[in-house]
Design a protein around this motif. Sequence first.
Motif, PDB file in Angstrom:
ATOM      1  N   MET A   1       0.853  -1.174   0.000  1.00 40.01           N
ATOM      2  CA  MET A   1       0.000   0.000   0.000  1.00 40.01           C
ATOM      3  C   MET A   1       0.895   1.232   0.000  1.00 40.01           C
ATOM      4  N   SER A   2       0.573   2.207  -0.849  1.00 41.31           N
ATOM      5  CA  SER A   2       1.395   3.412  -0.943  1.00 41.31           C
ATOM      6  C   SER A   2       1.207   4.284   0.303  1.00 41.31           C
ATOM      7  N   ASN A   3       2.125   5.246   0.470  1.00 40.97           N
ATOM      8  CA  ASN A   3       2.045   6.140   1.626  1.00 40.97           C
ATOM      9  C   ASN A   3       0.745   6.923   1.645  1.00 40.97           C
ATOM     10  N   LEU A   4       0.263   7.328   0.459  1.00 43.68           N
ATOM     11  CA  LEU A   4      -0.996   8.074   0.383  1.00 43.68           C
ATOM     12  C   LEU A   4      -2.149   7.211   0.878  1.00 43.68           C
ATOM     13  N   ARG A   5      -2.175   5.961   0.469  1.00 41.35           N
ATOM     14  CA  ARG A   5      -3.244   5.073   0.910  1.00 41.35           C
ATOM     15  C   ARG A   5      -3.138   4.817   2.409  1.00 41.35           C
ATOM     16  N   TRP A   6      -1.924   4.681   2.932  1.00 45.16           N
ATOM     17  CA  TRP A   6      -1.771   4.476   4.376  1.00 45.16           C
ATOM     18  C   TRP A   6      -2.295   5.675   5.148  1.00 45.16           C
ATOM     19  N   SER A   7      -1.981   6.878   4.690  1.00 46.73           N
ATOM     20  CA  SER A   7      -2.442   8.066   5.419  1.00 46.73           C
ATOM     21  C   SER A   7      -3.965   8.166   5.375  1.00 46.73           C
ATOM     22  N   GLU A   8      -4.583   7.812   4.238  1.00 46.85           N
ATOM     23  CA  GLU A   8      -6.048   7.804   4.158  1.00 46.85           C
ATOM     24  C   GLU A   8      -6.619   6.739   5.095  1.00 46.85           C
ATOM     25  N   PHE A   9      -5.974   5.593   5.125  1.00 48.95           N
ATOM     26  CA  PHE A   9      -6.405   4.492   5.973  1.00 48.95           C
ATOM     27  C   PHE A   9      -6.372   4.907   7.454  1.00 48.95           C
ATOM     28  N   ILE A  10      -5.280   5.497   7.868  1.00 47.03           N
ATOM     29  CA  ILE A  10      -5.135   5.938   9.263  1.00 47.03           C
ATOM     30  C   ILE A  10      -6.151   7.019   9.585  1.00 47.03           C
ATOM     31  N   ARG A  11      -6.351   7.960   8.645  1.00 51.25           N
ATOM     32  CA  ARG A  11      -7.319   9.048   8.874  1.00 51.25           C
ATOM     33  C   ARG A  11      -8.728   8.492   9.067  1.00 51.25           C
ATOM     34  N   LYS A  12      -9.109   7.512   8.240  1.00 53.31           N
ATOM     35  CA  LYS A  12     -10.444   6.924   8.373  1.00 53.31           C
ATOM     36  C   LYS A  12     -10.619   6.270   9.740  1.00 53.31           C
ATOM     37  N   ILE A  13      -9.589   5.593  10.214  1.00 49.96           N
ATOM     38  CA  ILE A  13      -9.681   4.938  11.524  1.00 49.96           C
ATOM     39  C   ILE A  13      -9.764   5.978  12.636  1.00 49.96           C
ATOM     40  N   GLU A  14      -8.965   7.043  12.541  1.00 48.91           N
ATOM     41  CA  GLU A  14      -8.975   8.080  13.573  1.00 48.91           C
ATOM     42  C   GLU A  14     -10.320   8.796  13.658  1.00 48.91           C
ATOM     43  N   PRO A  27     -10.392  -7.449  13.709  1.00 48.14           N
ATOM     44  CA  PRO A  27      -9.481  -6.545  12.997  1.00 48.14           C
ATOM     45  C   PRO A  27      -9.324  -6.861  11.510  1.00 48.14           C
ATOM     46  N   VAL A  28      -9.239  -8.117  11.147  1.00 49.66           N
ATOM     47  CA  VAL A  28      -9.005  -8.473   9.743  1.00 49.66           C
ATOM     48  C   VAL A  28     -10.172  -8.030   8.866  1.00 49.66           C
ATOM     49  N   ALA A  29     -11.378  -8.338   9.270  1.00 52.09           N
ATOM     50  CA  ALA A  29     -12.553  -7.965   8.474  1.00 52.09           C
ATOM     51  C   ALA A  29     -12.699  -6.448   8.394  1.00 52.09           C
ATOM     52  N   ALA A  30     -12.477  -5.761   9.490  1.00 50.14           N
ATOM     53  CA  ALA A  30     -12.615  -4.303   9.497  1.00 50.14           C
ATOM     54  C   ALA A  30     -11.566  -3.640   8.609  1.00 50.14           C
ATOM     55  N   ILE A  31     -10.346  -4.128   8.666  1.00 47.91           N
ATOM     56  CA  ILE A  31      -9.283  -3.550   7.845  1.00 47.91           C
ATOM     57  C   ILE A  31      -9.549  -3.814   6.367  1.00 47.91           C
ATOM     58  N   ARG A  32     -10.026  -5.009   6.038  1.00 52.97           N
ATOM     59  CA  ARG A  32     -10.375  -5.299   4.640  1.00 52.97           C
ATOM     60  C   ARG A  32     -11.481  -4.369   4.157  1.00 52.97           C
ATOM     61  N   GLU A  33     -12.459  -4.117   5.008  1.00 47.41           N
ATOM     62  CA  GLU A  33     -13.573  -3.242   4.649  1.00 47.41           C
ATOM     63  C   GLU A  33     -13.089  -1.823   4.363  1.00 47.41           C
ATOM     64  N   VAL A  34     -12.209  -1.312   5.208  1.00 41.37           N
ATOM     65  CA  VAL A  34     -11.689   0.048   5.008  1.00 41.37           C
ATOM     66  C   VAL A  34     -10.799   0.107   3.771  1.00 41.37           C
ATOM     67  N   ALA A  35      -9.941  -0.885   3.604  1.00 38.46           N
ATOM     68  CA  ALA A  35      -9.028  -0.893   2.458  1.00 38.46           C
ATOM     69  C   ALA A  35      -9.795  -0.932   1.144  1.00 38.46           C
ATOM     70  N   THR A  37     -12.529   0.561   0.482  1.00 35.43           N
ATOM     71  CA  THR A  37     -13.142   1.859   0.205  1.00 35.43           C
ATOM     72  C   THR A  37     -12.140   2.906  -0.265  1.00 35.43           C
ATOM     73  N   ILE A  38     -10.845   2.628  -0.122  1.00 36.11           N
ATOM     74  CA  ILE A  38      -9.827   3.591  -0.537  1.00 36.11           C
ATOM     75  C   ILE A  38      -9.472   3.312  -1.988  1.00 36.11           C
ATOM     76  N   PRO A  39      -9.695   4.271  -2.885  1.00 33.43           N
ATOM     77  CA  PRO A  39      -9.453   4.018  -4.305  1.00 33.43           C
ATOM     78  C   PRO A  39      -7.973   3.895  -4.633  1.00 33.43           C
ATOM     79  N   GLU A  40      -7.678   3.090  -5.630  1.00 31.16           N
ATOM     80  CA  GLU A  40      -6.312   2.954  -6.131  1.00 31.16           C
ATOM     81  C   GLU A  40      -5.933   4.244  -6.852  1.00 31.16           C
ATOM     82  N   PRO A  41      -4.653   4.616  -6.843  1.00 29.09           N
ATOM     83  CA  PRO A  41      -4.250   5.856  -7.518  1.00 29.09           C
ATOM     84  C   PRO A  41      -4.601   5.881  -9.003  1.00 29.09           C
TER      85      PRO A  41
END
Length: 104
Positions: A1-14, A27-35, A37-41
């Motif tokens: 996962m790129s840095n941009l996707r990681w920052s979006e991922f962390i922001r959504k969780i926060e 945790p696994v199901a929740a992380i898959r669900e969030v991932a 929803t984040i679009p690929e570049p």
Amino acid sequence: MSNLRWSEFIRKIEEDEELQNKIKEDPVAAIREVAATIPEPLRRDVWIYRIVVIALGLTVLAVVIGAIVITMVDKTTPDVLVALGSAAVGALAGLLAPSPAGEG
């Protein structure tokens, strides 16, 4: 996962307390669900796709025009022009063909 996707991922969780609770429960199901929803570049940035298609299209046009001009002058088409044109046409076909991933 790129840095941009990681920052979006962390922001959504926060920002989402319900999501934080889901992560605590499963945790696994929740992380898959969030991932998911984040679009690929490449899906999000249409200009990358447009630039590649335009560049390949211009390459094809330049090769065709160059081959015509060289053939009129020299009566033979250099192999490098044939290879370059074939590669550009193949790349364009690959980009413009519908993706089988969406089917099924």
